[in-house]
Each structure stands twice: as C-alpha cells, then as structure tokens.
Design a protein around this motif. Structure first.
Motif, mmCIF file in Angstrom:
data_model
loop_
_atom_site.group_PDB
_atom_site.id
_atom_site.type_symbol
_atom_site.label_atom_id
_atom_site.label_comp_id
_atom_site.label_asym_id
_atom_site.label_seq_id
_atom_site.Cartn_x
_atom_site.Cartn_y
_atom_site.Cartn_z
ATOM 1 N N VAL A 55 6.116 9.245 13.155
ATOM 2 C CA VAL A 55 5.224 8.171 12.503
ATOM 3 C C VAL A 55 6.181 7.042 12.051
ATOM 4 C CG1 VAL A 55 3.350 9.719 12.443
ATOM 5 C CG2 VAL A 55 4.819 9.219 10.256
ATOM 6 N N HIS A 56 7.506 7.231 11.945
ATOM 7 C CA HIS A 56 8.467 6.260 11.477
ATOM 8 C C HIS A 56 8.168 5.633 9.848
ATOM 9 C CE1 HIS A 56 9.639 6.017 15.588
ATOM 10 N NE2 HIS A 56 8.414 5.789 15.983
ATOM 11 N N HIS A 57 7.707 6.893 9.012
ATOM 12 C CA HIS A 57 7.710 6.666 7.903
ATOM 13 C C HIS A 57 8.513 7.467 6.872
ATOM 14 C CE1 HIS A 57 4.203 4.492 8.892
ATOM 15 N NE2 HIS A 57 3.998 4.185 7.576
ATOM 16 N N GLU A 58 9.693 6.848 6.273
ATOM 17 C CA GLU A 58 10.490 7.374 5.423
ATOM 18 C C GLU A 58 9.975 7.691 4.090
ATOM 19 O OE1 GLU A 58 14.009 9.181 4.519
ATOM 20 O OE2 GLU A 58 13.654 8.760 6.415
ATOM 21 N N PRO A 59 9.768 8.654 3.522
ATOM 22 C CA PRO A 59 9.110 9.042 2.289
ATOM 23 C C PRO A 59 10.149 8.604 1.186
ATOM 24 C CG PRO A 59 9.910 11.189 2.877
ATOM 25 C CD PRO A 59 10.125 10.005 3.995
ATOM 26 N N ILE A 60 9.553 8.262 0.147
ATOM 27 C CA ILE A 60 10.139 8.164 -1.315
ATOM 28 C C ILE A 60 9.814 9.154 -2.132
ATOM 29 C CG2 ILE A 60 10.364 6.761 -3.465
ATOM 30 C CD1 ILE A 60 9.887 4.282 -1.803
ATOM 31 N N PHE A 102 0.940 -1.270 -0.075
ATOM 32 C CA PHE A 102 0.033 0.026 -0.133
ATOM 33 C C PHE A 102 0.732 1.120 -0.022
ATOM 34 C CE2 PHE A 102 -2.421 -3.476 1.783
ATOM 35 C CZ PHE A 102 -3.646 -3.481 1.033
ATOM 36 N N TYR A 103 0.436 2.346 -0.533
ATOM 37 C CA TYR A 103 1.182 3.650 -0.901
ATOM 38 C C TYR A 103 0.297 4.904 -0.540
ATOM 39 C CZ TYR A 103 3.948 0.118 -3.334
ATOM 40 O OH TYR A 103 4.708 -1.161 -3.718
ATOM 41 N N LEU A 104 0.832 5.777 0.090
ATOM 42 C CA LEU A 104 0.198 7.058 0.135
ATOM 43 C C LEU A 104 0.864 8.003 -0.745
ATOM 44 C CD1 LEU A 104 -2.166 8.918 1.276
ATOM 45 C CD2 LEU A 104 -0.463 9.376 3.139
ATOM 46 N N LEU A 105 0.422 8.438 -1.780
ATOM 47 C CA LEU A 105 1.035 9.446 -2.875
ATOM 48 C C LEU A 105 0.560 10.612 -2.448
ATOM 49 C CD1 LEU A 105 2.939 10.106 -5.457
ATOM 50 C CD2 LEU A 105 1.028 9.431 -6.737
ATOM 51 N N CYS A 106 1.664 11.610 -2.178
ATOM 52 C CA CYS A 106 0.992 13.136 -2.097
ATOM 53 C C CYS A 106 1.724 13.823 -3.219
ATOM 54 C CB CYS A 106 1.838 13.707 -0.621
ATOM 55 S SG CYS A 106 1.234 12.723 0.751
ATOM 56 N N MET A 107 0.707 14.619 -3.777
ATOM 57 C CA MET A 107 1.342 15.344 -5.028
ATOM 58 C C MET A 107 0.599 16.694 -5.065
ATOM 59 S SD MET A 107 -0.461 12.678 -7.895
ATOM 60 C CE MET A 107 0.121 13.687 -9.156
ATOM 61 N N PRO A 108 1.097 17.559 -6.013
ATOM 62 C CA PRO A 108 0.524 18.721 -6.356
ATOM 63 C C PRO A 108 -1.029 18.450 -7.059
ATOM 64 C CG PRO A 108 2.503 19.012 -7.228
ATOM 65 C CD PRO A 108 2.401 17.612 -6.882
ATOM 66 N N PRO A 109 -2.081 19.494 -6.522
ATOM 67 C CA PRO A 109 -3.429 19.044 -6.949
ATOM 68 C C PRO A 109 -3.750 18.871 -8.449
ATOM 69 C CG PRO A 109 -3.231 21.410 -6.197
ATOM 70 C CD PRO A 109 -1.724 20.457 -5.799
ATOM 71 N N HIS A 110 -3.097 19.824 -9.441
ATOM 72 C CA HIS A 110 -3.590 19.445 -10.624
ATOM 73 C C HIS A 110 -2.480 19.045 -11.706
ATOM 74 C CE1 HIS A 110 -6.901 22.149 -9.536
ATOM 75 N NE2 HIS A 110 -6.080 22.898 -8.864
ATOM 76 N N LYS A 111 -1.734 18.158 -10.815
ATOM 77 C CA LYS A 111 -0.612 17.338 -11.757
ATOM 78 C C LYS A 111 -1.031 15.958 -11.801
ATOM 79 C CE LYS A 111 4.421 16.612 -11.482
ATOM 80 N NZ LYS A 111 5.643 16.652 -10.850
ATOM 81 N N ALA A 112 -1.027 15.440 -13.311
ATOM 82 C CA ALA A 112 -1.771 14.246 -13.567
ATOM 83 C C ALA A 112 -0.856 12.925 -12.821
ATOM 84 C CB ALA A 112 -1.624 13.974 -15.076
ATOM 85 N N ASP A 158 8.710 21.224 8.912
ATOM 86 C CA ASP A 158 7.929 20.414 10.093
ATOM 87 C C ASP A 158 7.486 19.093 9.682
ATOM 88 O OD1 ASP A 158 8.569 22.578 11.668
ATOM 89 O OD2 ASP A 158 6.470 23.449 11.681
ATOM 90 N N VAL A 159 6.706 18.712 8.653
ATOM 91 C CA VAL A 159 6.474 17.724 8.128
ATOM 92 C C VAL A 159 7.606 16.778 8.016
ATOM 93 C CG1 VAL A 159 5.393 16.382 6.309
ATOM 94 C CG2 VAL A 159 4.257 18.578 6.951
ATOM 95 N N LYS A 160 8.838 17.122 7.282
ATOM 96 C CA LYS A 160 9.959 16.303 7.202
ATOM 97 C C LYS A 160 10.578 15.817 8.458
ATOM 98 C CE LYS A 160 10.957 18.397 2.577
ATOM 99 N NZ LYS A 160 11.953 19.344 1.981
ATOM 100 N N ASN A 161 10.700 16.874 9.453
ATOM 101 C CA ASN A 161 11.565 17.061 10.557
ATOM 102 C C ASN A 161 11.079 16.595 11.936
ATOM 103 O OD1 ASN A 161 13.842 17.880 9.111
ATOM 104 N ND2 ASN A 161 13.201 19.957 9.118
ATOM 105 N N LEU A 206 4.765 7.928 -0.488
ATOM 106 C CA LEU A 206 5.509 8.648 -1.746
ATOM 107 C C LEU A 206 5.092 9.990 -1.911
ATOM 108 C CD1 LEU A 206 4.353 5.754 -4.161
ATOM 109 C CD2 LEU A 206 6.510 5.725 -2.874
ATOM 110 N N ILE A 207 6.093 10.903 -2.049
ATOM 111 C CA ILE A 207 5.833 12.350 -2.073
ATOM 112 C C ILE A 207 6.514 12.731 -3.478
ATOM 113 C CG2 ILE A 207 6.158 14.663 -1.128
ATOM 114 C CD1 ILE A 207 6.461 13.627 1.597
ATOM 115 N N ASP A 208 5.686 13.606 -4.209
ATOM 116 C CA ASP A 208 6.035 14.107 -5.437
ATOM 117 C C ASP A 208 7.211 15.044 -5.283
ATOM 118 O OD1 ASP A 208 5.345 14.684 -8.599
ATOM 119 O OD2 ASP A 208 5.701 16.746 -7.562
#
Length: 189
Positions: A170-175, A73-83, A161-164, A133-135
């Motif tokens: 939450v012990h989640h290293e983003p890709i 399972f993956y949570l992808l965070c990306m800009p709102p209007h990016k395909a 603050d999100v990164k640091n 996963l973070i764009d």
C-alpha cells in the motif's frame, strides 16, 4: 455479543459490502494468512473486548485524525486500552493540534465508516494522503487485529505480515510513536 467461531483464511459467506469484499480480496491477493470472526456491530472498544477474547489478541484501536487545518490526515493504530495523548503525539510528528477527522474524509480516503477505520483502508489511499502512525507497543506485538474495513468482522494477522507484505504493497511507511502526555481527546460514542 454473538461471535462466530474462528475461521482461517475464509471470508464471511454471502454477498459482502464492497469495502469489506475488497479488503478480503486484498489479503488473498497478497497471500496473507488470517483468522477471522464475524459478529454484531463492534464499533466501540468495549464491544471489541468480547471479540478480543475470542481471537486471543487485542483488537487494535484505530483513530483517524487530522491537523487543525484538515490538510494532513493520520491513521493511529494503538493498543485498545492505552490513552490517546494529543499533545505528545502532535509534538512527535510535528503537526498542529490533532483532532478527529471528519467522517466524510474517513470515507473519501480509506473507504471506511466510523468505528471501522483500519490499516486495510490504506489500500484505498492511492495518493498517500494518510500518514500511518503505529504505537510502539502495537508495532512490536506478535499479532495485529483489526476490522476488514467494516466492523462486523475482525481479523487477526501476524504483525510481521503487516510490516513485510501489507504495508509495502500500500506504499505507506509507518511512523512508530509513543504517545505519553496527558492531553486527551474524548472518543465519540
């Protein structure tokens, strides 16, 4: 859409649904500053555009995905209007064909409902079953905006603050990814 004024480090008044209360408790426990607005249900990116205008930052598009076997399972965070480009993203993370994960898994793993998937839900993923996963564009932005596990409020955080502070807790290293191919999924309505 009716949207409240901006509140600083202040949760919505009254009794909150458990998942939203937990998200604000989590932010408060970490001492993370945030700005917040409350609004009608904002469960589509079109509705989030109005919220973005008030907060002065785009609300992040958060997609909860899984591989074909529904084992990763993956949570992808990306800009709102990016395909969203499945083929390239699948290749970058070395996963079989990606699709939207079932609603039941969204609730079981992140305690979020459809339209409310958020990085804050990772506090509920004690077994680290969800890969973040973070764009790259989102990862490098000054601010990060998302729902606090329910899409009737939206918060604005400093990405630093999100990164640091948030992600280490939450012990989640983003890709960090850059989806650029042309195979698209259609977002559910």
């Amino acid at each position: 859409m009716e949207i409240s004024p901006i509140y600083h480090n202040s949760r919505p008044e009254g009794k909150l649904p458990a998942q939203e209360a937990t998200a604000f408790d989590f932010l408060d426990s970490l001492g993370i500053d945030y700005e917040r607005v409350t609004h009608e249900l904002a469960d589509t990116m079109e509705k989030c555009d109005d919220v973005s205008a008030v907060l002065g930052v785009d609300v992040c598009k958060n997609l909860f995905l899984c591989n074909r076997q529904k084992t990763n399972f993956y949570l992808l965070c990306m800009p709102p209007h990016k395909a969203f480009h499945t083929k390239d993203l699948s290749h970058q993370i070395g996963s079989a064909r990606l699709s939207f994960a079932p609603e039941e898994q969204l609730w079981d793993l992140l305690h979020c409902t459809p339209g409310s998937a958020t990085i804050l839900g990772l506090m509920n993923d004690d077994e680290n079953r969800v890969q973040l996963l973070i764009d790259k564009e989102t990862y490098e932005a000054e601010y990060f905006s998302c729902h606090p596990c329910l899409c009737t409020s939206t918060i604005k955080l400093k990405t630093s603050d999100v990164k640091n502070m948030l992600l280490p807790k939450v012990h989640h290293e983003p890709i960090v990814v850059e989806p650029v191919s042309y195979t698209h999924l259609t977002l559910p309505t």
